[in-house]
Enzyme design. Structure first.
Site, short mmCIF file in Angstrom:
data_model
loop_
_atom_site.label_atom_id
_atom_site.label_comp_id
_atom_site.label_asym_id
_atom_site.label_seq_id
_atom_site.Cartn_x
_atom_site.Cartn_y
_atom_site.Cartn_z
N ASP A 311 -110.56 -59.71 -25.04
CA ASP A 311 -110.41 -58.36 -25.36
C ASP A 311 -112.06 -57.84 -25.44
OD1 ASP A 311 -109.85 -55.76 -26.24
OD2 ASP A 311 -109.59 -56.08 -28.25
N CYS A 351 -111.04 -52.19 -21.12
CA CYS A 351 -110.82 -50.75 -21.81
C CYS A 351 -111.94 -49.90 -21.03
CB CYS A 351 -111.21 -50.85 -23.22
SG CYS A 351 -113.02 -51.36 -23.53
#
Length: 407
Positions: A311, A351
């Protein structure tokens, strides 16, 4: 007669406005009829004098007009903004449900037709960030509406903290700042800390110093997806930040979890959250550069992990650096795929809006080919629904999240 100055657009600007995209760039304005100041409301028209919409104008910004409405009957008074706020809150209460409504994004900029404005709820504190000059001028109306409507819903808010400490505000002609918003109806609370419960895990959120507005809310349900398949696994959580994926994996029954971040502050926060949730026997946090760690584990032919979570922060915030970003994403994914055994699991995400889904998937395919593995997709997900995606505004679609089994 309408009371607003008129800006006439190029064919390109007209097409974008007709498609529903709310941004008008400076080079798309061909002429002006009337005068205005930055932050004023103006009308935009086609070169053939057809009404296209109304929005905030700003000559300082690259985005000249941020369209608020294409309804010529709208009047941008307090009642208009109160309706917008109520619509946004009603949507969150519906899609998030009572439990998750206590910790979610309440306003998501253009997705809620409130350009440049983000408002996150952390239990009894709201955190706001405004990147649009026009919205900044009317924030008192928005904030009052938020407090009033939430109170009508039975929610008591003790403060609104403004996190306008980002350089991009200067591009819209505003100064950076952060601090409690104060008004007659809302005095400043004494403490910038609050506690939240997400997916049954407790976190302490520092709204003054935490990243972004204090916590990353958009991965809420992706963390649940990780928890569902973590039982009995040995998990490596890379770029852990506050340890949220690691803690969800532990809650899902993981045998052991290692949470890694380059930031000593992030490791300290993760350790605090580990202790807060009594998971010291399962989760270990350590400070390490993830790129270096994955290289080291590969050189050592380490096979300690059968579930790796990637992530990372956004590797690109511009279309000009997308190729460098792709190399970065491929490096960590390739190394993770090589480290995992057959039958192991990989959670990976991006993201960055500029890292489009097709680019991300192509990168993953190339990484799998180079690693000599095949990917069996379990799930492909996006941001949680409190960060809604408007199909006519691609910029609202930014989070890619995939779960794979290595086969």
């Amino acid at each position: 007669m309408r009371p607003y100055t008129k800006l006439y657009l190029t064919k390109k600007g007209e097409r974008a406005a007709r498609s529903g995209h709310p941004w008008v760039y400076g080079e798309e304005v061909v002429r002006t009829e009337g005068t205005y100041q930055t932050g004023d409301i103006v009308d935009v028209y086609s070169d053939k004098d057809r009404y296209l919409g109304t929005g905030f104008v700003n000559d300082i910004s690259k985005i000249r007009v941020r369209i608020l409405s294409d309804n010529a009957n709208d009047r941008f008074d307090e009642a208009f903004w109160r309706r917008r706020v109520k619509y946004a809150l009603d949507y969150r209460r519906t899609v998030m449900g009572p439990a998750d409504f206590s910790c979610c994004r309440l306003i998501f900029g253009d997705a809620d037709q409130m350009p440049g404005l983000t408002v996150d709820r952390y239990n009894d504190i709201l955190v706001a960030r405004c990147l649009c000059y026009g919205m900044d001028q009317i924030k008192s109306i928005i904030f009052r509406a938020l407090i009033d409507i939430l109170q009508e819903m039975g929610v008591a808010i003790r403060g609104i903290y403004e996190r306008n400490d980002v350089k991009v505000r200067e591009l819209d002609g505003m100064e950076q700042m952060k601090g409690w918003y104060q008004d007659d109806f809302l005095p400043a609370p004494p403490c910038v800390m609050t506690t939240i419960d997400e997916n049954g895990i407790h976190y302490e959120v520092d709204v003054e110093n935490g990243q972004k507005t204090g916590f990353f809310l958009d991965q809420k349900y992706n963390r649940q997806a990780v928890a569902r398949i973590a039982a009995g696994r040995r998990v490596l959580d890379c770029f852990t930040h506050t340890g949220a994926f690691a803690l969800n994996a532990a809650k899902g029954g993981a045998a052991a979890v290692t949470a890694v971040d380059i930031s000593d502050e992030a490791v300290a926060m993760t350790n605090a959250n580990i202790r807060r949730n009594n998971m010291e026997d399962i989760v270990t946090a350590c400070q390490y550069n993830v790129f270096d760690l994955l290289t080291k584990l590969a050189e050592e032919k380490c096979h300690d992990y059968d579930f790796i979570i990637l992530d990372p922060p956004a590797f690109t915030k511009s279309g000009h650096t997308i190729h460098n970003a792709i190399r970065g994403y491929k490096e960590i994914n390739l190394k993770a795929m090589k480290l995992l055994p057959r039958g192991g699991y990989l959670a990976t995400c991006s993201c960055s809006h500029f890292m489009r889904d097709d680019l991300f998937c192509n990168m993953l395919s190339d990484a799998a080919k180079d690693a000599g593995v095949r990917l069996r997709q379990i799930e492909g997900r996006q941001q949680s629904p409190d960060h809604p995606i408007l199909w006519n505004v691609p910029e609202t679609n930014y989070l890619k999240f995939y779960l794979f089994q290595i086969v």
